[in-house]
Write an enzyme that holds these catalytic residues in place. Structure first.
Site, PDB file in Angstrom:
ATOM      1  N   ASN A   9      14.808 -16.661 -17.219  1.00 56.64           N
ATOM      2  CA  ASN A   9      14.758 -15.962 -15.935  1.00 56.64           C
ATOM      3  C   ASN A   9      13.898 -14.715 -16.125  1.00 56.64           C
ATOM      4  OD1 ASN A   9      15.268 -14.550 -13.584  1.00 56.64           O
ATOM      5  ND2 ASN A   9      17.416 -14.127 -14.055  1.00 56.64           N
ATOM      6  N   LYS A  11      12.899 -12.619 -14.005  1.00 57.78           N
ATOM      7  CA  LYS A  11      13.258 -11.524 -13.091  1.00 57.78           C
ATOM      8  C   LYS A  11      11.992 -10.903 -12.465  1.00 57.78           C
ATOM      9  CE  LYS A  11      17.529 -10.890 -15.598  1.00 57.78           C
ATOM     10  NZ  LYS A  11      18.617 -10.026 -15.979  1.00 57.78           N
ATOM     11  N   HIS A  95      22.850 -14.890  -8.658  1.00 56.46           N
ATOM     12  CA  HIS A  95      22.687 -14.087  -9.880  1.00 56.46           C
ATOM     13  C   HIS A  95      23.356 -12.726  -9.655  1.00 56.46           C
ATOM     14  CE1 HIS A  95      20.908 -11.610 -12.984  1.00 56.46           C
ATOM     15  NE2 HIS A  95      20.710 -12.726 -13.650  1.00 56.46           N
ATOM     16  N   GLU A  97      22.524  -9.823 -10.176  1.00 57.38           N
ATOM     17  CA  GLU A  97      21.686  -8.784  -9.569  1.00 57.38           C
ATOM     18  C   GLU A  97      21.554  -9.011  -8.060  1.00 57.38           C
ATOM     19  OE1 GLU A  97      18.603  -9.385 -12.434  1.00 57.38           O
ATOM     20  OE2 GLU A  97      19.996  -8.621 -13.931  1.00 57.38           O
ATOM     21  N   GLU A 169      27.744 -15.683 -16.419  1.00 55.47           N
ATOM     22  CA  GLU A 169      27.050 -14.488 -16.905  1.00 55.47           C
ATOM     23  C   GLU A 169      27.945 -13.273 -16.681  1.00 55.47           C
ATOM     24  OE1 GLU A 169      22.519 -15.070 -17.070  1.00 55.47           O
ATOM     25  OE2 GLU A 169      23.014 -14.470 -15.042  1.00 55.47           O
ATOM     26  N   GLY A 175      21.573  -7.793 -20.025  1.00 51.81           N
ATOM     27  CA  GLY A 175      20.611  -6.726 -20.315  1.00 51.81           C
ATOM     28  C   GLY A 175      21.186  -5.574 -21.111  1.00 51.81           C
ATOM     29  N   SER A 215      22.393 -11.320 -22.611  1.00 54.97           N
ATOM     30  CA  SER A 215      21.917 -10.865 -23.934  1.00 54.97           C
ATOM     31  C   SER A 215      21.819 -11.988 -24.962  1.00 54.97           C
ATOM     32  CB  SER A 215      22.778  -9.708 -24.452  1.00 54.97           C
ATOM     33  OG  SER A 215      22.641  -8.589 -23.588  1.00 54.97           O
TER      34      SER A 215
HETATM   35  P1  PGA Z   1      19.555 -10.923 -20.275  1.00 58.02           P
HETATM   36  O1  PGA Z   1      19.659 -11.467 -18.766  1.00 58.02           O
HETATM   37  O2  PGA Z   1      19.331 -12.125 -21.163  1.00 58.02           O
HETATM   38  O3  PGA Z   1      18.386  -9.983 -20.277  1.00 58.02           O
HETATM   39  O4  PGA Z   1      20.851 -10.254 -20.595  1.00 58.02           O
HETATM   40  C1  PGA Z   1      20.324 -12.652 -18.471  1.00 58.02           C
HETATM   41  C2  PGA Z   1      20.281 -12.909 -16.978  1.00 58.02           C
HETATM   42  O5  PGA Z   1      20.444 -11.978 -16.199  1.00 58.02           O
HETATM   43  O6  PGA Z   1      20.077 -14.067 -16.539  1.00 58.02           O
END
Ligand code: PGA
Length: 255
Positions: A9, A11, A95, A97, A169, A175, A215
């Site tokens: 992803n 983003k 997601h 976010e 997640e 992140g 992560s």
């Molecule tokens: P990350 O993000 O691997 O940077 O923690 C995962 C995600 O939000 O899909």
């Protein structure tokens, strides 16, 4: 046997040239997979450019979001048909976010799940608790609520076709560099599968792939993937580095 799904992803990262370069490197370096599918999820505006790079390869193409109407006066939105036309096969819905930064509601997410799956896109429906919810001992309740509301009225045919993937997640792991332990991921994935058994059926729940995200990096991918209910990974930061992402794909092949 559930085929693992390894998804990057991207983003709101990478310009057009960078997106093309990253996709090209992954195409060149990633092994031809037999145990897993590999999915790239660029920003909307670069999907078409990346589609040219991955065309006629084993790499699949996804979108980070989708709208639930077919067409019309919905400024700024993108319909399932528009995505299909440019070669997208998978979409993320819900997601964290989108839920917590953009503020999408359960009702909106359910409409997106239904509309995208009706158009035969594979929906990756994301669930996961925040740190506050976790500390308050509410993780299970939150995830169950997200599953029930997001998947309401979803046809069993969609699931039987393999067009529903769940991504667990935990928001505290996204992140932050703080990955869930493999044991925690397994425990939560088993919980999700048990709830899916009740919501749909045990047989269908056994077919639904449940990805872990938060992560993930090459150093922890293999151990996460070795858990019986971890059927793939949704990767943010590490998917922006070709060698990291390719190493994770290799780990999935080795499990
Ligand atoms: P990350 O993000 O691997 O940077 O923690 C995962 C995600 O939000 O899909």
């Amino acid at each position: 046997m559930r085929t693992k799904l390894i998804a990057g992803n991207w983003k709101m990262n990478l310009g057009k040239a960078e997106s093309i370069t990253l996709a090209g490197e992954i195409r060149q370096k990633a092994p031809k997979t037999t145990k897993s599918q590999v999915l790239l999820i660029p920003s909307f505006v670069h999907i078409d450019a990346v589609a040219q790079v991955v065309s006629k390869s084993h790499l699949l193409l996804g979108a980070q979001d989708v709208y639930y109407e077919r067409s019309g006066a919905f400024t700024g939105e993108v319909s399932p048909e528009m995505l299909l036309e440019i070669g997208v096969s998978h979409v993320l819905v819900g997601h964290s976010e989108r839920r917590h930064v953009i503020g999408e509601t359960d009702a909106v997410l359910n409409k997106k799940v239904l509309a995208a799956s009706a158009e035969k896109l594979v929906v990756i429906y994301c669930v996961g608790e925040t740190l506050e919810e976790r500390n308050a001992g509410r993780a299970a309740e939150v995830i169950l609520h997200q599953l029930k509301t997001g998947l309401a009225n979803l046809s069993h045919d969609v699931i039987a076709m393999g067009h529903l993937v769940i991504a667990y997640e935990p928001v505290w792991a996204i992140g932050t560099g703080q990955t869930a332990t493999p044991a925690h991921a397994q425990e939560t994935h088993a919980f999700i599968r048990a709830r899916l058994s009740e919501i749909v059926s045990p047989e269908l729940a056994g077919q639904i792939r449940i990805q872990y995200g938060g992560s993930v990096k090459k150093s922890n991918a293999a151990e996460l993937l070795s858990q019986p209910d971890v059927d793939g990974l949704l990767i943010g930061g590490a998917s922006l580095i070709a060698d990291e992402f390719v190493a994770i794909i290799q780990a999935a092949e080795g499990v």
